[in-house]
Design a protein around this motif. Structure first.
Motif, PDB file in Angstrom:
ATOM      1  N   ASP A  31       0.838  -1.205   0.000  1.00  0.00           N
ATOM      2  CA  ASP A  31       0.000   0.000   0.000  1.00  0.00           C
ATOM      3  C   ASP A  31       0.873   1.255   0.000  1.00  0.00           C
ATOM      4  OD1 ASP A  31      -2.422   1.434   0.009  1.00  0.00           O
ATOM      5  OD2 ASP A  31      -2.432   1.537   2.197  1.00  0.00           O
ATOM      6  N   ALA A  32       1.925   1.249   0.804  1.00  0.00           N
ATOM      7  CA  ALA A  32       2.828   2.398   0.856  1.00  0.00           C
ATOM      8  C   ALA A  32       3.530   2.610  -0.485  1.00  0.00           C
ATOM      9  CB  ALA A  32       3.856   2.207   1.979  1.00  0.00           C
ATOM     10  N   THR A  33       3.867   1.520  -1.148  1.00  0.00           N
ATOM     11  CA  THR A  33       4.483   1.615  -2.471  1.00  0.00           C
ATOM     12  C   THR A  33       3.541   2.308  -3.440  1.00  0.00           C
ATOM     13  OG1 THR A  33       5.817  -0.376  -2.128  1.00  0.00           O
ATOM     14  CG2 THR A  33       5.434   0.285  -4.408  1.00  0.00           C
ATOM     15  N   SER A  34       2.284   1.891  -3.444  1.00  0.00           N
ATOM     16  CA  SER A  34       1.316   2.472  -4.379  1.00  0.00           C
ATOM     17  C   SER A  34       1.030   3.939  -4.071  1.00  0.00           C
ATOM     18  CB  SER A  34       0.013   1.669  -4.371  1.00  0.00           C
ATOM     19  OG  SER A  34      -0.682   1.837  -3.155  1.00  0.00           O
ATOM     20  N   ARG A  35       1.313   4.366  -2.846  1.00  0.00           N
ATOM     21  CA  ARG A  35       1.079   5.756  -2.454  1.00  0.00           C
ATOM     22  C   ARG A  35       2.358   6.602  -2.497  1.00  0.00           C
ATOM     23  NH1 ARG A  35      -3.942   6.300   0.676  1.00  0.00           N
ATOM     24  NH2 ARG A  35      -4.948   4.275   0.725  1.00  0.00           N
ATOM     25  N   GLY A  36       3.458   5.975  -2.944  1.00  0.00           N
ATOM     26  CA  GLY A  36       4.707   6.713  -3.064  1.00  0.00           C
ATOM     27  C   GLY A  36       5.410   7.005  -1.757  1.00  0.00           C
ATOM     28  N   ARG A  37       5.091   6.272  -0.699  1.00  0.00           N
ATOM     29  CA  ARG A  37       5.730   6.488   0.604  1.00  0.00           C
ATOM     30  C   ARG A  37       6.965   5.593   0.729  1.00  0.00           C
ATOM     31  NH1 ARG A  37       3.452   9.400   4.752  1.00  0.00           N
ATOM     32  NH2 ARG A  37       5.584   9.077   5.510  1.00  0.00           N
ATOM     33  N   HIS A  38       8.006   5.980   0.022  1.00  0.00           N
ATOM     34  CA  HIS A  38       9.225   5.184  -0.032  1.00  0.00           C
ATOM     35  C   HIS A  38       9.922   5.104   1.321  1.00  0.00           C
ATOM     36  CE1 HIS A  38       8.592   4.946  -4.283  1.00  0.00           C
ATOM     37  NE2 HIS A  38       8.503   6.266  -4.350  1.00  0.00           N
ATOM     38  N   ASP A  39       9.756   6.106   2.172  1.00  0.00           N
ATOM     39  CA  ASP A  39      10.351   6.053   3.500  1.00  0.00           C
ATOM     40  C   ASP A  39       9.766   4.900   4.312  1.00  0.00           C
ATOM     41  OD1 ASP A  39       7.863   7.432   3.529  1.00  0.00           O
ATOM     42  OD2 ASP A  39       8.413   8.590   5.301  1.00  0.00           O
ATOM     43  N   ILE A  40       8.466   4.724   4.205  1.00  0.00           N
ATOM     44  CA  ILE A  40       7.797   3.629   4.911  1.00  0.00           C
ATOM     45  C   ILE A  40       8.197   2.286   4.312  1.00  0.00           C
ATOM     46  CG2 ILE A  40       5.532   2.585   5.348  1.00  0.00           C
ATOM     47  CD1 ILE A  40       4.451   5.477   5.636  1.00  0.00           C
ATOM     48  N   VAL A  41       8.207   2.207   2.983  1.00  0.00           N
ATOM     49  CA  VAL A  41       8.577   0.959   2.302  1.00  0.00           C
ATOM     50  C   VAL A  41       9.990   0.540   2.695  1.00  0.00           C
ATOM     51  CG1 VAL A  41       8.996  -0.135   0.061  1.00  0.00           C
ATOM     52  CG2 VAL A  41       7.041   1.397   0.357  1.00  0.00           C
ATOM     53  N   GLU A  42      10.930   1.472   2.674  1.00  0.00           N
ATOM     54  CA  GLU A  42      12.316   1.148   3.020  1.00  0.00           C
ATOM     55  C   GLU A  42      12.447   0.680   4.460  1.00  0.00           C
ATOM     56  OE1 GLU A  42      14.616   4.584   1.981  1.00  0.00           O
ATOM     57  OE2 GLU A  42      14.182   4.340  -0.157  1.00  0.00           O
ATOM     58  N   ALA A  43      11.719   1.297   5.367  1.00  0.00           N
ATOM     59  CA  ALA A  43      11.782   0.887   6.775  1.00  0.00           C
ATOM     60  C   ALA A  43      11.221  -0.522   6.950  1.00  0.00           C
ATOM     61  CB  ALA A  43      11.015   1.880   7.648  1.00  0.00           C
ATOM     62  N   ILE A  44      10.092  -0.801   6.315  1.00  0.00           N
ATOM     63  CA  ILE A  44       9.502  -2.142   6.418  1.00  0.00           C
ATOM     64  C   ILE A  44      10.417  -3.161   5.761  1.00  0.00           C
ATOM     65  CG2 ILE A  44       7.577  -3.605   5.679  1.00  0.00           C
ATOM     66  CD1 ILE A  44       5.754  -1.124   6.043  1.00  0.00           C
ATOM     67  N   GLU A  45      10.957  -2.813   4.609  1.00  0.00           N
ATOM     68  CA  GLU A  45      11.877  -3.710   3.907  1.00  0.00           C
ATOM     69  C   GLU A  45      13.085  -4.043   4.786  1.00  0.00           C
ATOM     70  OE1 GLU A  45      14.676  -2.434   0.513  1.00  0.00           O
ATOM     71  OE2 GLU A  45      12.858  -3.183  -0.449  1.00  0.00           O
ATOM     72  N   ASP A  46      13.643  -3.047   5.444  1.00  0.00           N
ATOM     73  CA  ASP A  46      14.771  -3.288   6.345  1.00  0.00           C
ATOM     74  C   ASP A  46      14.370  -4.243   7.472  1.00  0.00           C
ATOM     75  OD1 ASP A  46      16.411  -1.639   4.873  1.00  0.00           O
ATOM     76  OD2 ASP A  46      16.322   0.043   6.279  1.00  0.00           O
ATOM     77  N   GLY A  47      13.192  -4.030   8.028  1.00  0.00           N
ATOM     78  CA  GLY A  47      12.723  -4.908   9.093  1.00  0.00           C
ATOM     79  C   GLY A  47      12.465  -6.325   8.616  1.00  0.00           C
ATOM     80  N   LEU A  48      11.849  -6.464   7.443  1.00  0.00           N
ATOM     81  CA  LEU A  48      11.549  -7.794   6.909  1.00  0.00           C
ATOM     82  C   LEU A  48      12.811  -8.564   6.541  1.00  0.00           C
ATOM     83  CD1 LEU A  48       8.459  -7.000   4.675  1.00  0.00           C
ATOM     84  CD2 LEU A  48       8.494  -8.428   6.737  1.00  0.00           C
ATOM     85  N   ARG A  49      13.825  -7.858   6.148  1.00  0.00           N
ATOM     86  CA  ARG A  49      15.077  -8.513   5.755  1.00  0.00           C
ATOM     87  C   ARG A  49      15.622  -9.379   6.893  1.00  0.00           C
ATOM     88  NH1 ARG A  49      18.069  -4.098   4.204  1.00  0.00           N
ATOM     89  NH2 ARG A  49      16.772  -3.864   2.397  1.00  0.00           N
ATOM     90  N   ARG A  50      15.356  -8.978   8.126  1.00  0.00           N
ATOM     91  CA  ARG A  50      15.827  -9.772   9.278  1.00  0.00           C
ATOM     92  C   ARG A  50      15.119 -11.116   9.374  1.00  0.00           C
ATOM     93  NH1 ARG A  50      14.395  -5.074  12.321  1.00  0.00           N
ATOM     94  NH2 ARG A  50      12.885  -6.395  13.341  1.00  0.00           N
ATOM     95  N   TYR A  51      13.957 -11.240   8.737  1.00  0.00           N
ATOM     96  CA  TYR A  51      13.136 -12.432   8.907  1.00  0.00           C
ATOM     97  C   TYR A  51      13.007 -13.267   7.642  1.00  0.00           C
ATOM     98  CZ  TYR A  51      11.766 -10.017  13.123  1.00  0.00           C
ATOM     99  OH  TYR A  51      11.776  -9.380  14.331  1.00  0.00           O
ATOM    100  N   ALA A  52      13.866 -13.069   6.675  1.00  0.00           N
ATOM    101  CA  ALA A  52      13.782 -13.831   5.428  1.00  0.00           C
ATOM    102  C   ALA A  52      13.956 -15.316   5.728  1.00  0.00           C
ATOM    103  CB  ALA A  52      14.823 -13.332   4.448  1.00  0.00           C
ATOM    104  N   ASP A  53      13.545 -16.133   4.791  1.00  0.00           N
ATOM    105  CA  ASP A  53      13.593 -17.593   4.972  1.00  0.00           C
ATOM    106  C   ASP A  53      15.033 -18.098   5.044  1.00  0.00           C
ATOM    107  OD1 ASP A  53      10.728 -18.068   2.845  1.00  0.00           O
ATOM    108  OD2 ASP A  53      10.831 -17.811   5.012  1.00  0.00           O
ATOM    109  N   THR A  54      15.558 -18.121   6.229  1.00  0.00           N
ATOM    110  CA  THR A  54      16.887 -18.644   6.509  1.00  0.00           C
ATOM    111  C   THR A  54      16.772 -19.504   7.757  1.00  0.00           C
ATOM    112  OG1 THR A  54      17.527 -16.858   7.994  1.00  0.00           O
ATOM    113  CG2 THR A  54      17.961 -16.515   5.646  1.00  0.00           C
TER     114      THR A  54
END
Length: 121
Positions: free
Chosen positions: A65-88
């Motif tokens: 949703d943030a991507t579709s609204r152009g909120r790249h700051d939110i997307v980057e923060a969530i992406e950083d957080g999700l990176r810790r939980y990738a399938d490893t």
């Protein structure tokens, strides 16, 4: 809404509160909410604990949703957080991951939303 907050007040730092705050921020109404902090802390969003796949799926949906609204700051923060939980091997314990952000998907996995399939004789 918050399972950690006191009655009539939300903590503003758990995954559920931050997810709600992002939705309100994108709707332009976070500053009017009296039970949550009135500003979104991007670093808290980046650092939030997402203990299970349901929480991570919900954050992926918020990121889409943030991507579709152009909120790249939110997307980057969530992406950083999700990176810790990738399938490893460390994913279940919330350990760090080396998966690049380009491999983090923000779409819900359709296979996870369907129930088990039944085979008929």
């Amino acid at each position: 809404m918050c399972w950690r907050g006191e009655p009539a007040h939300n903590c503003g730092i758990c995954e559920k509160c931050l997810r709600t705050m992002v939705a309100l921020e994108m709707a332009g109404t976070l500053d009017a909410c009296t039970t949550l902090p009135r500003t979104l802390d991007i670093q808290a969003l980046r650092d939030v604990h997402m203990p299970g796949e349901p929480e991570r799926d919900a954050m992926r949906s918020v990121a889409a949703d943030a991507t579709s609204r152009g909120r790249h700051d939110i997307v980057e923060a969530i992406e950083d957080g999700l990176r810790r939980y990738a399938d490893t091997p460390n994913a279940r314990s919330g350990g760090p991951s080396s998966v690049p952000s380009s491999q983090v998907s923000y779409a819900r996995n359709p296979a996870r939303t369907r129930g088990p399939t039944r085979q008929t004789p």
